[in-house]
Design an enzyme around this catalytic site. Structure first.
Site, PDB file in Angstrom:
ATOM      1  N   CYS A 188       0.822  -1.205   0.000  1.00 50.57           N
ATOM      2  CA  CYS A 188       0.000   0.000   0.000  1.00 50.57           C
ATOM      3  C   CYS A 188       0.857   1.256   0.000  1.00 50.57           C
ATOM      4  CB  CYS A 188      -0.960   0.025   1.184  1.00 50.57           C
ATOM      5  SG  CYS A 188      -2.229   1.304   0.994  1.00 50.57           S
ATOM      6  N   CYS A 368      -5.731   2.213  -4.555  1.00 51.80           N
ATOM      7  CA  CYS A 368      -5.255   2.840  -3.320  1.00 51.80           C
ATOM      8  C   CYS A 368      -6.187   3.995  -2.970  1.00 51.80           C
ATOM      9  CB  CYS A 368      -3.824   3.339  -3.496  1.00 51.80           C
ATOM     10  SG  CYS A 368      -3.099   3.988  -1.981  1.00 51.80           S
TER      11      CYS A 368
END
Length: 436
Positions: A188, A368
């Protein structure tokens, strides 16, 4: 690495994992499909396989007793989610009729189609799926482990520390707040700055932002790897008064002295050392493949499992696949990527067994949701090469702009999608296209 604790006391006694010299430990179990790792990718691929063929003989290997919804930890650090809501007993997450081997893998022997467990026990497979996650290398920053969780040093990359992030944000009344990002690849890639934006928004709401000196020390050269989303993010950087420090890699922390040291790479390639005092520092550790992957026959030169970018099949061993953070594909390492990869691997594994037809290919999709303030998100969605690829119509969510609709998606929809769809083999918006 998977941040879940390895608790040997939770191993099932039926497997004799504590007794390497017992007769059971010398036996070799055999399964049609063996999956290593019960994180998001492992459980999702097991569930996708079961949804296609409920009679499959599948073993899932993982020593952890708890499964975590890791994408929720940024929200915990922002005071929005409760940490307890991101954790469930592993036993409740393993798909029905999948054999759970509660042990750690120590080695792979692909020439023999076997896995060696840390107890000495062996598991034989016809098909192997590797999804171990990556290793969070907390030891890679001198002094970090000694001060984590105190002296203002925190990280949303650990379940037990995310609440401390919110405690610091909620109690600081001025001073230096430092946020760091290590060299890529990391899981991430937007999480380091998401923590920063939510903190700044909280300080703005409480009237403290004007008394905070906020800095983002990034080992990379850009704010975000897909340029289309940078203008929206920069508008928040400017609004919050964040000082950007690119090409700065965190190398050590002195917690009691509240001092961080960075190696700065200069334009001519030389380096120097920069010191920065802090009242709060949010640290993201460097990340690598787990050691037992890195030094295995499955790894490429960088230590990641070497697979074809589309089929996710190993380049050297045609009965092995990998997905999730441990694969050497160039997509963003996110749960959204694993959600798309799991059905692809499930189909291709069954096709190799003659139970499906055609080939499924992964296009590099990753997502994201960049939480830029409480109630708004910049929803980045992209394929291999950074090609923007929105799932929903842009009139509903324009990912290049902060959106309340994207916030609702992140806060309310995605957790349910994770627990009730991805981990249950329900492939909503994730069923792969098949090339015949």
């Amino acid at each position: 690495m998977d941040p879940r604790p390895h608790d040997p006391s939770t191993h099932t006694p039926l497997l004799d994992e504590h007794r390497p010299n017992s007769p059971a430990a010398r036996l070799v179990d055999s399964h049609t499909i063996v999956i290593v790792g019960a994180g998001a990718a492992g459980i999702a691929v097991a569930a996708s396989l079961r949804s296609r063929n409920p009679s499959l003989d599948i073993a899932l290997i993982d020593p952890a007793s708890t499964h975590y919804y890791q994408p929720g930890w940024t929200m915990v650090g922002g005071g929005i989610f409760k940490a307890a809501d991101t954790a469930r007993d592993m036993s409740a997450c393993i798909p029905p009729n999948v054999s759970w081997v509660r042990a750690a893998v120590s080695a792979f022997e692909p020439e023999r189609n076997e896995i060696l467990l840390d107890s000495g026990r062996r598991i034989r497979y016809e098909r192997l799926v590797v999804c171990t996650g990556l290793k969070l290398n907390w030891q890679g920053i001198d002094g970090l482990q000694e001060t984590l969780g105190r002296n203002g040093v925190t990280s949303n990359y650990r379940f037990d520390l995310a609440p401390y992030t919110w405690k610091l944000v909620n109690t600081l009344r001025g001073g230096n707040a430092v946020f760091t990002q290590p060299p890529m690849p990391i899981k991430c890639a937007g999480a380091p700055q998401k923590a920063m934006y939510l903190a700044c928004d909280a300080w703005r709401r409480s009237g403290m932002l004007q008394d905070m000196n906020v800095s983002f020390f990034n080992a990379g050269a850009v704010l975000f790897g897909v340029p289309d989303y940078v203008p929206a993010l920069m508008s928040y950087v400017e609004a919050y008064g964040i000082a950007l420090r690119f090409q700065h890699r965190l190398v050590s922390i002195d917690g009691p002295k509240k001092l961080a040291r960075f190696v700065r790479t200069l334009p001519d390639g030389t380096t120097d050392t920069v010191e920065q005092g802090f009242d709060m520092i949010h640290v993201v550790p460097p990340q690598t493949a787990p050691d037992f992957i890195k030094f295995s026959p499955l790894a490429d030169s960088a230590g990641w499992v070497d697979v074809h970018a589309g089929t996710l099949r190993h380049t050297a061993f045609d009965n092995i696949w990998a997905l999730g953070d441990v694969a050497n594909t160039t997509n963003a390492k996110t749960a959204a990527a694993a959600r798309k990869q799991a059905p692809i691997v499930a189909h291709n594994v069954l096709a190799s067994l003659g139970q499906e037809y055609g080939t499924a290919c992964y296009d590099g999709y990753g997502s994201c949701p960049l939480t830029v303030e409480r109630g708004k998100i910049v929803l980045a969605e992209f394929l291999y090469g950074g090609k923007v690829s929105p799932t929903l119509p842009t009139w509903l969510i324009d990912g290049t702009r902060p959106s309340r609709a994207a916030w609702v998606l992140k806060a309310n929809v995605l957790p349910a999608l994770y627990w009730e769809a991805m981990l249950k083999g329900r492939e909503w918006l994730a069923r792969p296209a098949i090339s015949r």
